[in-house]
Design a protein around this motif. Structure first.
Motif, short mmCIF file in Angstrom:
data_model
loop_
_atom_site.label_atom_id
_atom_site.label_comp_id
_atom_site.label_asym_id
_atom_site.label_seq_id
_atom_site.Cartn_x
_atom_site.Cartn_y
_atom_site.Cartn_z
N SER A 177 -10.46 33.01 6.97
CA SER A 177 -11.89 33.10 7.21
C SER A 177 -12.68 33.23 5.92
O SER A 177 -13.85 32.85 5.88
N ASP A 178 -12.07 33.74 4.86
CA ASP A 178 -12.76 33.79 3.56
C ASP A 178 -13.12 32.39 3.06
O ASP A 178 -13.99 32.24 2.21
N ASP A 179 -12.43 31.38 3.56
CA ASP A 179 -12.66 30.00 3.13
C ASP A 179 -13.77 29.30 3.91
O ASP A 179 -14.10 28.16 3.61
N ILE A 231 -16.56 40.60 -3.18
CA ILE A 231 -15.94 40.51 -1.86
C ILE A 231 -15.00 41.67 -1.52
O ILE A 231 -14.63 41.83 -0.38
N GLN A 269 -17.56 44.30 3.68
CA GLN A 269 -16.37 44.18 4.52
C GLN A 269 -16.74 43.95 5.99
O GLN A 269 -16.04 43.23 6.69
N SER A 286 -8.18 36.96 6.93
CA SER A 286 -9.30 36.69 6.03
C SER A 286 -8.83 36.04 4.73
O SER A 286 -9.56 35.23 4.16
N CYS A 287 -7.63 36.40 4.26
CA CYS A 287 -7.13 35.87 2.99
C CYS A 287 -5.61 36.07 2.93
O CYS A 287 -5.02 36.64 3.84
N LEU A 302 -19.39 35.96 -2.80
CA LEU A 302 -18.34 35.24 -3.54
C LEU A 302 -18.77 34.95 -4.97
O LEU A 302 -18.00 35.17 -5.91
N TRP A 315 -22.23 35.55 2.59
CA TRP A 315 -20.86 35.62 2.09
C TRP A 315 -20.72 34.83 0.80
O TRP A 315 -20.08 35.26 -0.15
N ARG A 345 -17.52 40.35 6.14
CA ARG A 345 -16.26 39.60 6.06
C ARG A 345 -15.54 39.58 7.40
O ARG A 345 -15.07 38.54 7.85
#
Length: 161
Positions: free
Chosen positions: A22-24, A88, A95, A131-132, A83, A79, A98
């Motif tokens: 999801s971070d992408d 982040i 958070q 998320s990552c 970044l 977001w 995120r």
């Protein structure tokens, strides 16, 4: 909502080739999903007789999903700012943002999954679990420890070992 044009951070703001975390997520991921859902839900609404509860419900769902897409896009702009500023990992609101991205995205793609047989559906639209990479590794480790439910360490009869 638009983001600031900051030189040298284009690689941070570009959509991922393969959407795995999801971070992408980026705003460019939401636009085609929003258009797809609007088209499919619009078809359902138009198929209902004018003035009926079914028509109202279908139109209301379409408006609700459209608003959810806009909200997700706005959150993704926030977001992207985090970044580019390198914030982040900050606790608190960052958070929460995120975590919200993942759940909001997943709700929308689960709706789109209903139309997975449509020719305009994209395989990229799938629920995202982590998320990552660090989140995936942590979760897998925690699940691996809990998944055996103590069987590997249990002296109870009927268990191997």
């Amino acid at each position: 909502m638009t983001y600031r044009d900051i030189p040298g951070v284009g690689h941070l703001l570009a959509p991922a080739a393969i959407l795995e975390f999801s971070d992408d997520l980026r705003t460019a991921d939401v636009d085609p999903l929003q258009a797809f859902l609007a088209a499919r839900l619009g078809e359902i609404a138009r198929a209902q007789p004018e003035g009926t509860e079914a028509r109202w419900a279908a139109e209301h769902l379409a408006r609700t999903v459209d608003a959810a897409c806009r909200d997700l896009s706005d959150d993704l702009v926030s977001w992207q700012i985090e970044l580019t500023e390198g914030d982040i990992e900050e606790p608190g609101l960052v958070q929460r943002l995120r975590q919200g991205l993942a759940s909001d995205w997943n709700r929308l793609v689960r709706t789109a999954l209903r139309f997975a047989g449509h020719p305009d559906y994209r395989p990229r639209w799938r629920p995202l679990r982590y998320s990552c990479v660090a989140h995936a590794e942590f979760s897998e480790q925690a699940l691996g420890d809990a998944a055996d439910a103590g069987i590997l360490h249990c002296p109870a009869p009927g268990h191997d070992g």
